[in-house]
Structure formats: structure tokens, C-alpha cells
Design an enzyme around this catalytic site. Sequence first.
Site, short mmCIF file in Angstrom:
data_model
loop_
_atom_site.label_atom_id
_atom_site.label_comp_id
_atom_site.label_asym_id
_atom_site.label_seq_id
_atom_site.Cartn_x
_atom_site.Cartn_y
_atom_site.Cartn_z
N THR A 120 0.84 -1.13 0.00
CA THR A 120 0.00 0.00 0.00
C THR A 120 0.90 1.20 0.00
O THR A 120 2.11 1.04 0.02
CB THR A 120 -0.92 -0.01 1.24
OG1 THR A 120 -1.92 0.95 1.09
CG2 THR A 120 -0.15 0.32 2.49
N LYS B 268 -6.53 2.24 5.93
CA LYS B 268 -5.27 1.83 6.55
C LYS B 268 -4.75 2.89 7.51
O LYS B 268 -3.61 2.82 7.97
CB LYS B 268 -4.25 1.55 5.45
CG LYS B 268 -4.74 0.50 4.46
CD LYS B 268 -3.96 0.54 3.18
CE LYS B 268 -4.64 -0.30 2.10
NZ LYS B 268 -4.01 -0.15 0.80
N GLY C 272 -0.77 4.81 10.55
CA GLY C 272 -1.02 4.17 9.27
C GLY C 272 -0.16 2.93 9.16
O GLY C 272 0.94 2.90 9.69
N SER D 227 4.52 -0.17 -0.69
CA SER D 227 5.03 -0.39 -2.04
C SER D 227 5.21 0.91 -2.81
O SER D 227 6.12 1.03 -3.62
CB SER D 227 4.11 -1.33 -2.80
OG SER D 227 2.79 -0.82 -2.82
N GLY E 294 0.34 7.17 -6.80
CA GLY E 294 -0.73 6.39 -7.41
C GLY E 294 -0.60 6.28 -8.92
O GLY E 294 -1.07 5.31 -9.52
N CYS F 111 2.95 3.65 -8.95
CA CYS F 111 2.93 2.34 -8.30
C CYS F 111 1.65 1.58 -8.63
O CYS F 111 0.55 2.08 -8.37
CB CYS F 111 3.05 2.51 -6.78
SG CYS F 111 2.98 0.96 -5.88
N THR G 107 -0.94 1.02 -5.72
CA THR G 107 -1.46 2.22 -5.06
C THR G 107 -2.54 2.84 -5.94
O THR G 107 -2.33 3.01 -7.13
CB THR G 107 -0.32 3.25 -4.84
OG1 THR G 107 0.70 2.64 -4.06
CG2 THR G 107 -0.82 4.49 -4.12
#
Length: 178
Positions: free
Chosen positions: A7, A39, A51, A130, A162, A165, A168
Site C-alpha cells: 500500500t 489503513k 497508518g 510499495s 498512485g 505504483c 497504489t
Amino acid sequence: MEKIKSTTILAVRRNGKTVIAGDGQVTLGSAVVKHTAKKIRVLNEGKVIVGFAGSAADGLALMERLEEKLNKYKGNLVKSAVELAKDWRLDKYLRRLEAVMIAADKNNMLLLSGNGDVIEPDEPVLAIGSGGDYARSAALALYRNTDLDARKIVEEAMKIAGEICIYTNQNFVIEEIE
């Protein structure tokens, strides 16, 4: 069963405000199985944000342990984090938990891992997961070269992570404390 991958969690503090964001994607093998996972949690009556990246059950178990430590040590995040890291490293059950956490209050920002690490960053920008390296790089560039507030830095850096990755997404949960 294949390992769940995810994440991105990003924390930034600027001008007395601490902001932590997490994306909502959970990936199992080559498939996205959830888009809106949460999360990020607020603990200690709104004074601490946490988190996690890694196993959801493990992350939640560690958050509960941290909350117990915060209660025991009257909200002292650093002491609570160190005590949790000791337990995490030494306890046979906790040692098997697969998660990494960021915990922050208005003055401290810490990375906690199962290796017994409690790390405070040199600059008030910290990321895990990640997409953490992408988010941290973008956030550091914005932190050093703009006057954007903490929330805007987090929003923009998470968008960049985002875009890069594959683990994400753009469904962010954002919490902040002052």
C-alpha cells in the site's frame, strides 16, 4: 494462497500540522480485490494518527497494542512506540506479524517495524509501503521547494505515487492533527 500486496502511507508535518494519508487498494496476486481499504486510524482521543502497510489483521493488531501502550504511558508516543517495538521484537507471537507502521502526533513522527526499529526521519516526511519511495520523493521535493501546507503536499505526493505504483490507487483516506 498468494500474498496480499499493498500500500502507500505518507506522513508530512509542516507549520504545526501533521497529515497522514493512505491509499485504498488491496491487491491479491494480479487482481485488485478492494479499492476502499482504510489503513489509517486515529488513536488516543484524536492525538495520534497511525497508518500501516502489510497484513491488515497484523496492522490492526499492532495498532491495538500501540493504543494500549499510549494509555499506559499517558499519551507519550515515543515511549509507547519504543515499548511496542521491544514487545514486537521479543514476543514470539508478535514477531510473526507482517506489518510496518507510521505513528505521529503533533510533535513526533515515527516508523515502527518488526525488526525493533523506531525511526524518526531527519525531515518531517515519512512513507512506507510499495509506493512509499515514490510518495516520499514527491513529498520531499514539494516540502523543500514550495510553501504548500502539509495536506496539499500529502495530496499531491499521493497522486504521484498512485500514478507510478501499480499497488497504489487514488482513493485516499487522509487524517490530520494540529
